[in-house]
Scaffold this motif. Structure first.
Motif, PDB file in Angstrom:
ATOM      1  N   ALA A  76      24.156 -27.540 -50.549  1.00 63.35           N
ATOM      2  CA  ALA A  76      24.256 -28.763 -50.642  1.00 63.35           C
ATOM      3  C   ALA A  76      24.840 -29.247 -52.006  1.00 63.35           C
ATOM      4  CB  ALA A  76      22.697 -29.496 -50.592  1.00 63.35           C
ATOM      5  N   GLU A  77      24.511 -28.713 -53.115  1.00 61.11           N
ATOM      6  CA  GLU A  77      24.998 -29.032 -54.277  1.00 61.11           C
ATOM      7  C   GLU A  77      26.450 -28.914 -54.412  1.00 61.11           C
ATOM      8  OE1 GLU A  77      22.603 -27.044 -57.083  1.00 61.11           O
ATOM      9  OE2 GLU A  77      20.692 -28.423 -56.593  1.00 61.11           O
ATOM     10  N   ALA A  78      27.091 -27.866 -53.727  1.00 64.06           N
ATOM     11  CA  ALA A  78      28.399 -27.451 -53.461  1.00 64.06           C
ATOM     12  C   ALA A  78      29.301 -28.488 -52.371  1.00 64.06           C
ATOM     13  CB  ALA A  78      28.565 -26.055 -53.428  1.00 64.06           C
ATOM     14  N   GLY A  79      28.371 -29.184 -51.862  1.00 67.59           N
ATOM     15  CA  GLY A  79      29.171 -30.180 -51.007  1.00 67.59           C
ATOM     16  C   GLY A  79      29.310 -29.344 -49.565  1.00 67.59           C
ATOM     17  N   ASN A  80      28.480 -28.303 -49.221  1.00 72.54           N
ATOM     18  CA  ASN A  80      28.677 -27.451 -48.021  1.00 72.54           C
ATOM     19  C   ASN A  80      27.502 -28.023 -46.941  1.00 72.54           C
ATOM     20  OD1 ASN A  80      30.704 -25.892 -49.261  1.00 72.54           O
ATOM     21  ND2 ASN A  80      29.470 -24.538 -49.919  1.00 72.54           N
ATOM     22  N   ASP A  81      28.187 -28.027 -45.805  1.00 73.67           N
ATOM     23  CA  ASP A  81      27.188 -28.043 -44.551  1.00 73.67           C
ATOM     24  C   ASP A  81      26.825 -26.680 -44.585  1.00 73.67           C
ATOM     25  OD1 ASP A  81      27.648 -30.937 -44.481  1.00 73.67           O
ATOM     26  OD2 ASP A  81      29.250 -30.486 -42.949  1.00 73.67           O
ATOM     27  N   CYS A  82      25.672 -26.441 -43.757  1.00 71.91           N
ATOM     28  CA  CYS A  82      25.181 -25.309 -43.354  1.00 71.91           C
ATOM     29  C   CYS A  82      24.931 -24.946 -41.959  1.00 71.91           C
ATOM     30  CB  CYS A  82      23.939 -24.797 -44.115  1.00 71.91           C
ATOM     31  SG  CYS A  82      24.224 -24.742 -46.153  1.00 71.91           S
ATOM     32  N   ILE A  83      25.240 -24.043 -41.270  1.00 69.96           N
ATOM     33  CA  ILE A  83      24.542 -23.626 -40.077  1.00 69.96           C
ATOM     34  C   ILE A  83      23.549 -22.303 -40.177  1.00 69.96           C
ATOM     35  CG2 ILE A  83      24.841 -23.020 -37.475  1.00 69.96           C
ATOM     36  CD1 ILE A  83      27.589 -24.329 -37.988  1.00 69.96           C
TER      37      ILE A  83
END
Length: 285
Positions: A76-83
């Motif tokens: 989240a801090e890196a601006g990535n969505d996660c699945i």
């Protein structure tokens, strides 16, 4: 914003695929002699099998909330969505824990998506789903479409596997004592599958050769065109029989993309010895 695939260590995939597609693996915990080890970090599968051969009886516990929080927060801090593609929710609480932690992180990072999807699977079956998802993301397919595909694959992934002994499954509560009793009396090789995320006994067969032949029959009955899909094989420290199974599937035109040793999480519950094959039972629309 990029989307990252996250799995847990009940998923078995070759390291080169995990590395190439930057698939993050969250560790289950392995407990041996009152010591706790993070799977794949503090203990490797070869060490687990060695301990089991010495007569030790390991146990497992799910991915910790702290490990979920670290992984989700870092992305989240890196601006990535996660699945996060979880081990079957019918066999572990990891999916539920992941959902609870994801809500906490989403409340803090409003612009980040964290999706939790039940693979209804384990081992290379979950691996196939994660690998196919990573391939779609690499092609630029949207996060929403990838999640839709993951759910479809989870509904159509097949596990056909043979074990030397049902005792570890009974000990871990994954199969009933009645089925174990019948298997031991007949001195048979149990063939199992996973239905709706739960382990089910398919057939009781005398002898390894007959059991492998029965597995091949199930593959032919349940699969769509074997030449047009990813097929994976896993073994519980029995590479010889895994190679026999691989050869027989290749004789049918199947393309085996990996032969992996079953990891520590499922190794604890399945025991040493045994092989499995994983494939889809329906062509994609």
């Amino acid at each position: 914003m990029s989307t990252k695939i996250i799995v847990d260590s009940a998923c078995d995939l070759p390291d080169e695929i995990l590395d190439k597609y930057e698939i993050e693996v969250l560790p289950f915990n392995i407990h041996i002699d009152n010591q706790c080890y993070k799977d794949g970090i503090d203990i490797e599968v070869e060490e687990l099998y060695a301990a089991m051969k010495e007569g030790k009886v390991p146990k497992t516990s799910q991915v910790s909330p702290e490990d979920f929080k670290r992984a989700f927060s870092r992305n989240a801090e890196a601006g990535n969505d996660c699945i996060y593609i979880s081990f079957s929710a019918k066999l572990s609480g990891a999916n539920q824990t992941g959902q609870l932690v994801a809500k906490e992180i989403r409340d803090k990072y409003k612009d980040v998506n964290i999706d939790i999807v039940d693979s209804k699977a384990g081992s290379v079956a979950t691996g196939i789903i994660a690998y196919k998802a990573a391939l779609l993301l690499e092609k630029g397919v949207s996060r929403e479409k990838v999640i839709e595909k993951i759910k479809y694959w989870a509904d159509h992934i097949e596990h056909i596997f043979m074990l030397d002994d049902l005792k570890p499954l009974v000990r871990g509560g994954r199969i009933s004592k009645t089925k174990f009793f019948v298997g031991n009396i007949l001195n048979i090789k149990p063939i199992l599958c996973v239905k709706n995320g739960k382990i089910e006994l398919l057939k009781k067969v005398r002898g390894t050769g007959r059991a492998i032949s029965k597995m091949i029959n199930y593959v032919k009955e349940k699969s769509y065109d074997l030449t047009e899909q990813l097929i994976g094989i896993a073994h519980a420290d029995d590479l010889v029989q895994a190679e026999v199974l691989k050869e027989k599937i290749e004789e049918l035109g199947g393309k085996i993309f990996c032969v992996e040793k079953i990891g520590s999480v499922l190794g604890v519950h399945l025991g040493i010895g045994g092989i499995g094959v994983f494939f889809l039972n329906e062509a994609e629309a």
